[in-house]
Design an enzyme around this catalytic site. Structure first.
Site, mmCIF file in Angstrom:
data_model
loop_
_atom_site.group_PDB
_atom_site.id
_atom_site.type_symbol
_atom_site.label_atom_id
_atom_site.label_comp_id
_atom_site.label_asym_id
_atom_site.label_seq_id
_atom_site.Cartn_x
_atom_site.Cartn_y
_atom_site.Cartn_z
ATOM 1 N N HIS A 1 51.174 39.013 27.954
ATOM 2 C CA HIS A 1 50.554 40.549 27.935
ATOM 3 C C HIS A 1 49.869 40.565 26.721
ATOM 4 C CE1 HIS A 1 53.018 42.270 31.019
ATOM 5 N NE2 HIS A 1 52.923 41.143 31.438
ATOM 6 N N ASP B 1 49.499 37.384 40.345
ATOM 7 C CA ASP B 1 48.887 38.639 39.699
ATOM 8 C C ASP B 1 49.210 38.533 38.050
ATOM 9 O OD1 ASP B 1 51.376 39.591 40.218
ATOM 10 O OD2 ASP B 1 50.819 41.427 39.958
ATOM 11 N N GLU C 1 53.184 42.096 41.310
ATOM 12 C CA GLU C 1 54.469 42.145 40.352
ATOM 13 C C GLU C 1 54.325 42.909 39.099
ATOM 14 O OE1 GLU C 1 57.409 41.315 37.453
ATOM 15 O OE2 GLU C 1 55.333 40.809 37.329
ATOM 16 N N GLU C 2 52.883 42.709 38.548
ATOM 17 C CA GLU C 2 52.500 43.389 37.334
ATOM 18 C C GLU C 2 51.969 44.823 37.591
ATOM 19 O OE1 GLU C 2 53.095 42.166 34.646
ATOM 20 O OE2 GLU C 2 53.122 39.986 34.512
#
Length: 379
Positions: free
Chosen positions: A352, A72, A137-138
């Site tokens: 990000h 993800d 995870e994100e």
């Protein structure tokens, strides 16, 4: 085009915004099954997880090295700010652009291709190889790695070594590995007062005024001194709220959100007890709720750190530094069933961000480092 680069591009092309996987794990599974891995999909709460295992010649008695990561990615933000479609991999200026390029689809591709090359070179490898991959995870991380760990734990399965492919490199590829992470403990504090007219403070009790001296004391506390691997524990306010919506009203309550980033030098219970002692010493009428989102983990120098450092130095000429800085990672869950957990991956400057990218020149070395760890630990 190298196989690692080709697979990285294929994975970037899957728009796997958390908690979606969008076919990433299927791409990986197809390659791993061909190598002789037993691939198990563990789906729960809208999350897709993969546990892939290839036993070595020593069977369950042999050492098990696992690679861990996530398919993800974070949302893209405004598409018009990207130089190209974030889910169409684009090579330009010596870089590969796309959401997840550095965090962490290049690492996933490097895991798979390193395993392919290793198995071809060592068909009778003694130790076992695992891949623990999640699509959560994100996001909240409630149904991802933690669920796979729980299932493995229930079976009595343990890992000997785990390399998490998070982007750990800083100024230069290979300069930093993470051999631990701080824990995260959050609190929401509500201090109760008595609402009233601001012109008649003697008929009210202002919770902001009551809270302020306690906040000052909390800011001044030295919670611990850290240790050889960790900096001192920190305490920070993230939100402070009071008020009834008008300037002539003394509020009836004040709320504070705060967070500890703590090391192995202090326990959550010790931190909680010290906070309550300070609040009680100020005679506050309060309510405090706690949320422990992650325990710290630490892997002292040993077999895994040595193997990873040697593999990095052989590939890059750089001797990496050990670090425990940064936020939490899924290593905090894996540490429950694995004594040696270390993170290593590409440079993290663009993660990000708009126009996330990885240097094309780093993709093959990343794969080579992972293969080098396999050769040093389970050949």
């Amino acid at each position: 085009m190298s196989r690692t680069l080709a697979l990285t591009e294929a994975l970037i092309g899957c728009a796997s915004v958390t908690p979606e996987d969008e076919g990433c794990q299927a791409l990986m599974t197809e390659r791993l099954v061909a190598l002789g891995f037993n691939c198990e999909t563990i789906a729960e709460g809208g999350v897709t997880n993969l546990w892939a295992l290839k036993r070595g010649a020593d069977g369950p008695a042999g050492k098990l090295l696992a690679f861990a990561g996530h398919t993800d990615v974070v949302p893209t933000g405004p598409l018009e700010q990207w130089s190209s479609d974030p889910f169409v991999p684009m090579q330009r200026d010596g870089r590969l652009y796309g959401r997840g390029a550095a965090d962490m689809k290049a690492s996933l591709a490097a895991f798979v291709v390193a395993a392919e090359e290793f198995v071809a070179a060592y068909p009778r490898h003694r130790g076992s190889i695992g891949l623990l991959i999640t699509s959560d995870e994100e996001g909240p991380a409630r149904y991802g790695t933690v669920k796979v760990v729980e299932r493995l734990e229930a079976r009595g399965e343990r890992l000997d070594y785990c390399v998490v492919g998070e982007p750990t490199s800083g100024d230069r590829f290979g300069d930093t590995v993470k051999n631990g992470r701080r824990g995260s403990l959050s609190g929401t504090l509500t201090v109760r007062g008595i609402q009233g007219h601001i012109a008649y403070p003697h008929l009210a009790k202002n919770p902001v005024h009551l809270l302020a001296p306690a906040l000052t004391d909390l800011v001044r506390v030295a919670w611990d001194q850290g240790n050889e691997y960790f900096p001192p524990t920190t305490w920070q306010v993230s939100n402070l709220h009071a008020g009834a919506g008008a300037t002539n009203i003394i509020p009836g309550s004040a709320s504070v959100d705060f967070n500890f980033r703590f090391s192995t030098a202090t326990t959550p219970d010790e931190l909680k007890a010290r906070v309550h002692a300070i609040l009680d010493a100020h005679g506050l009428d309060y309510e405090l709720t706690w949320n422990l989102s992650g325990m710290p983990f630490l892997t002292p120098r040993g077999e895994l750190s040595n193997a990873l450092e040697q593999a990095i130095e052989a590939e890059t000429g750089i001797r990496p530094a050990l670090s425990t800085t940064g936020g939490t990672s899924d290593g905090r869950f894996i540490a429950r069933i694995c004594k040696q957990v270390i993170e290593f991956g590409p440079c993290n400057a663009s993660i990000h961000k708009v126009d996330e990218h990885i240097e094309l020149a780093h993709i093959e070395p990343l794969k080579n480092v992972y293969r080098g760890v396999l050769e040093r630990l389970v050949a």
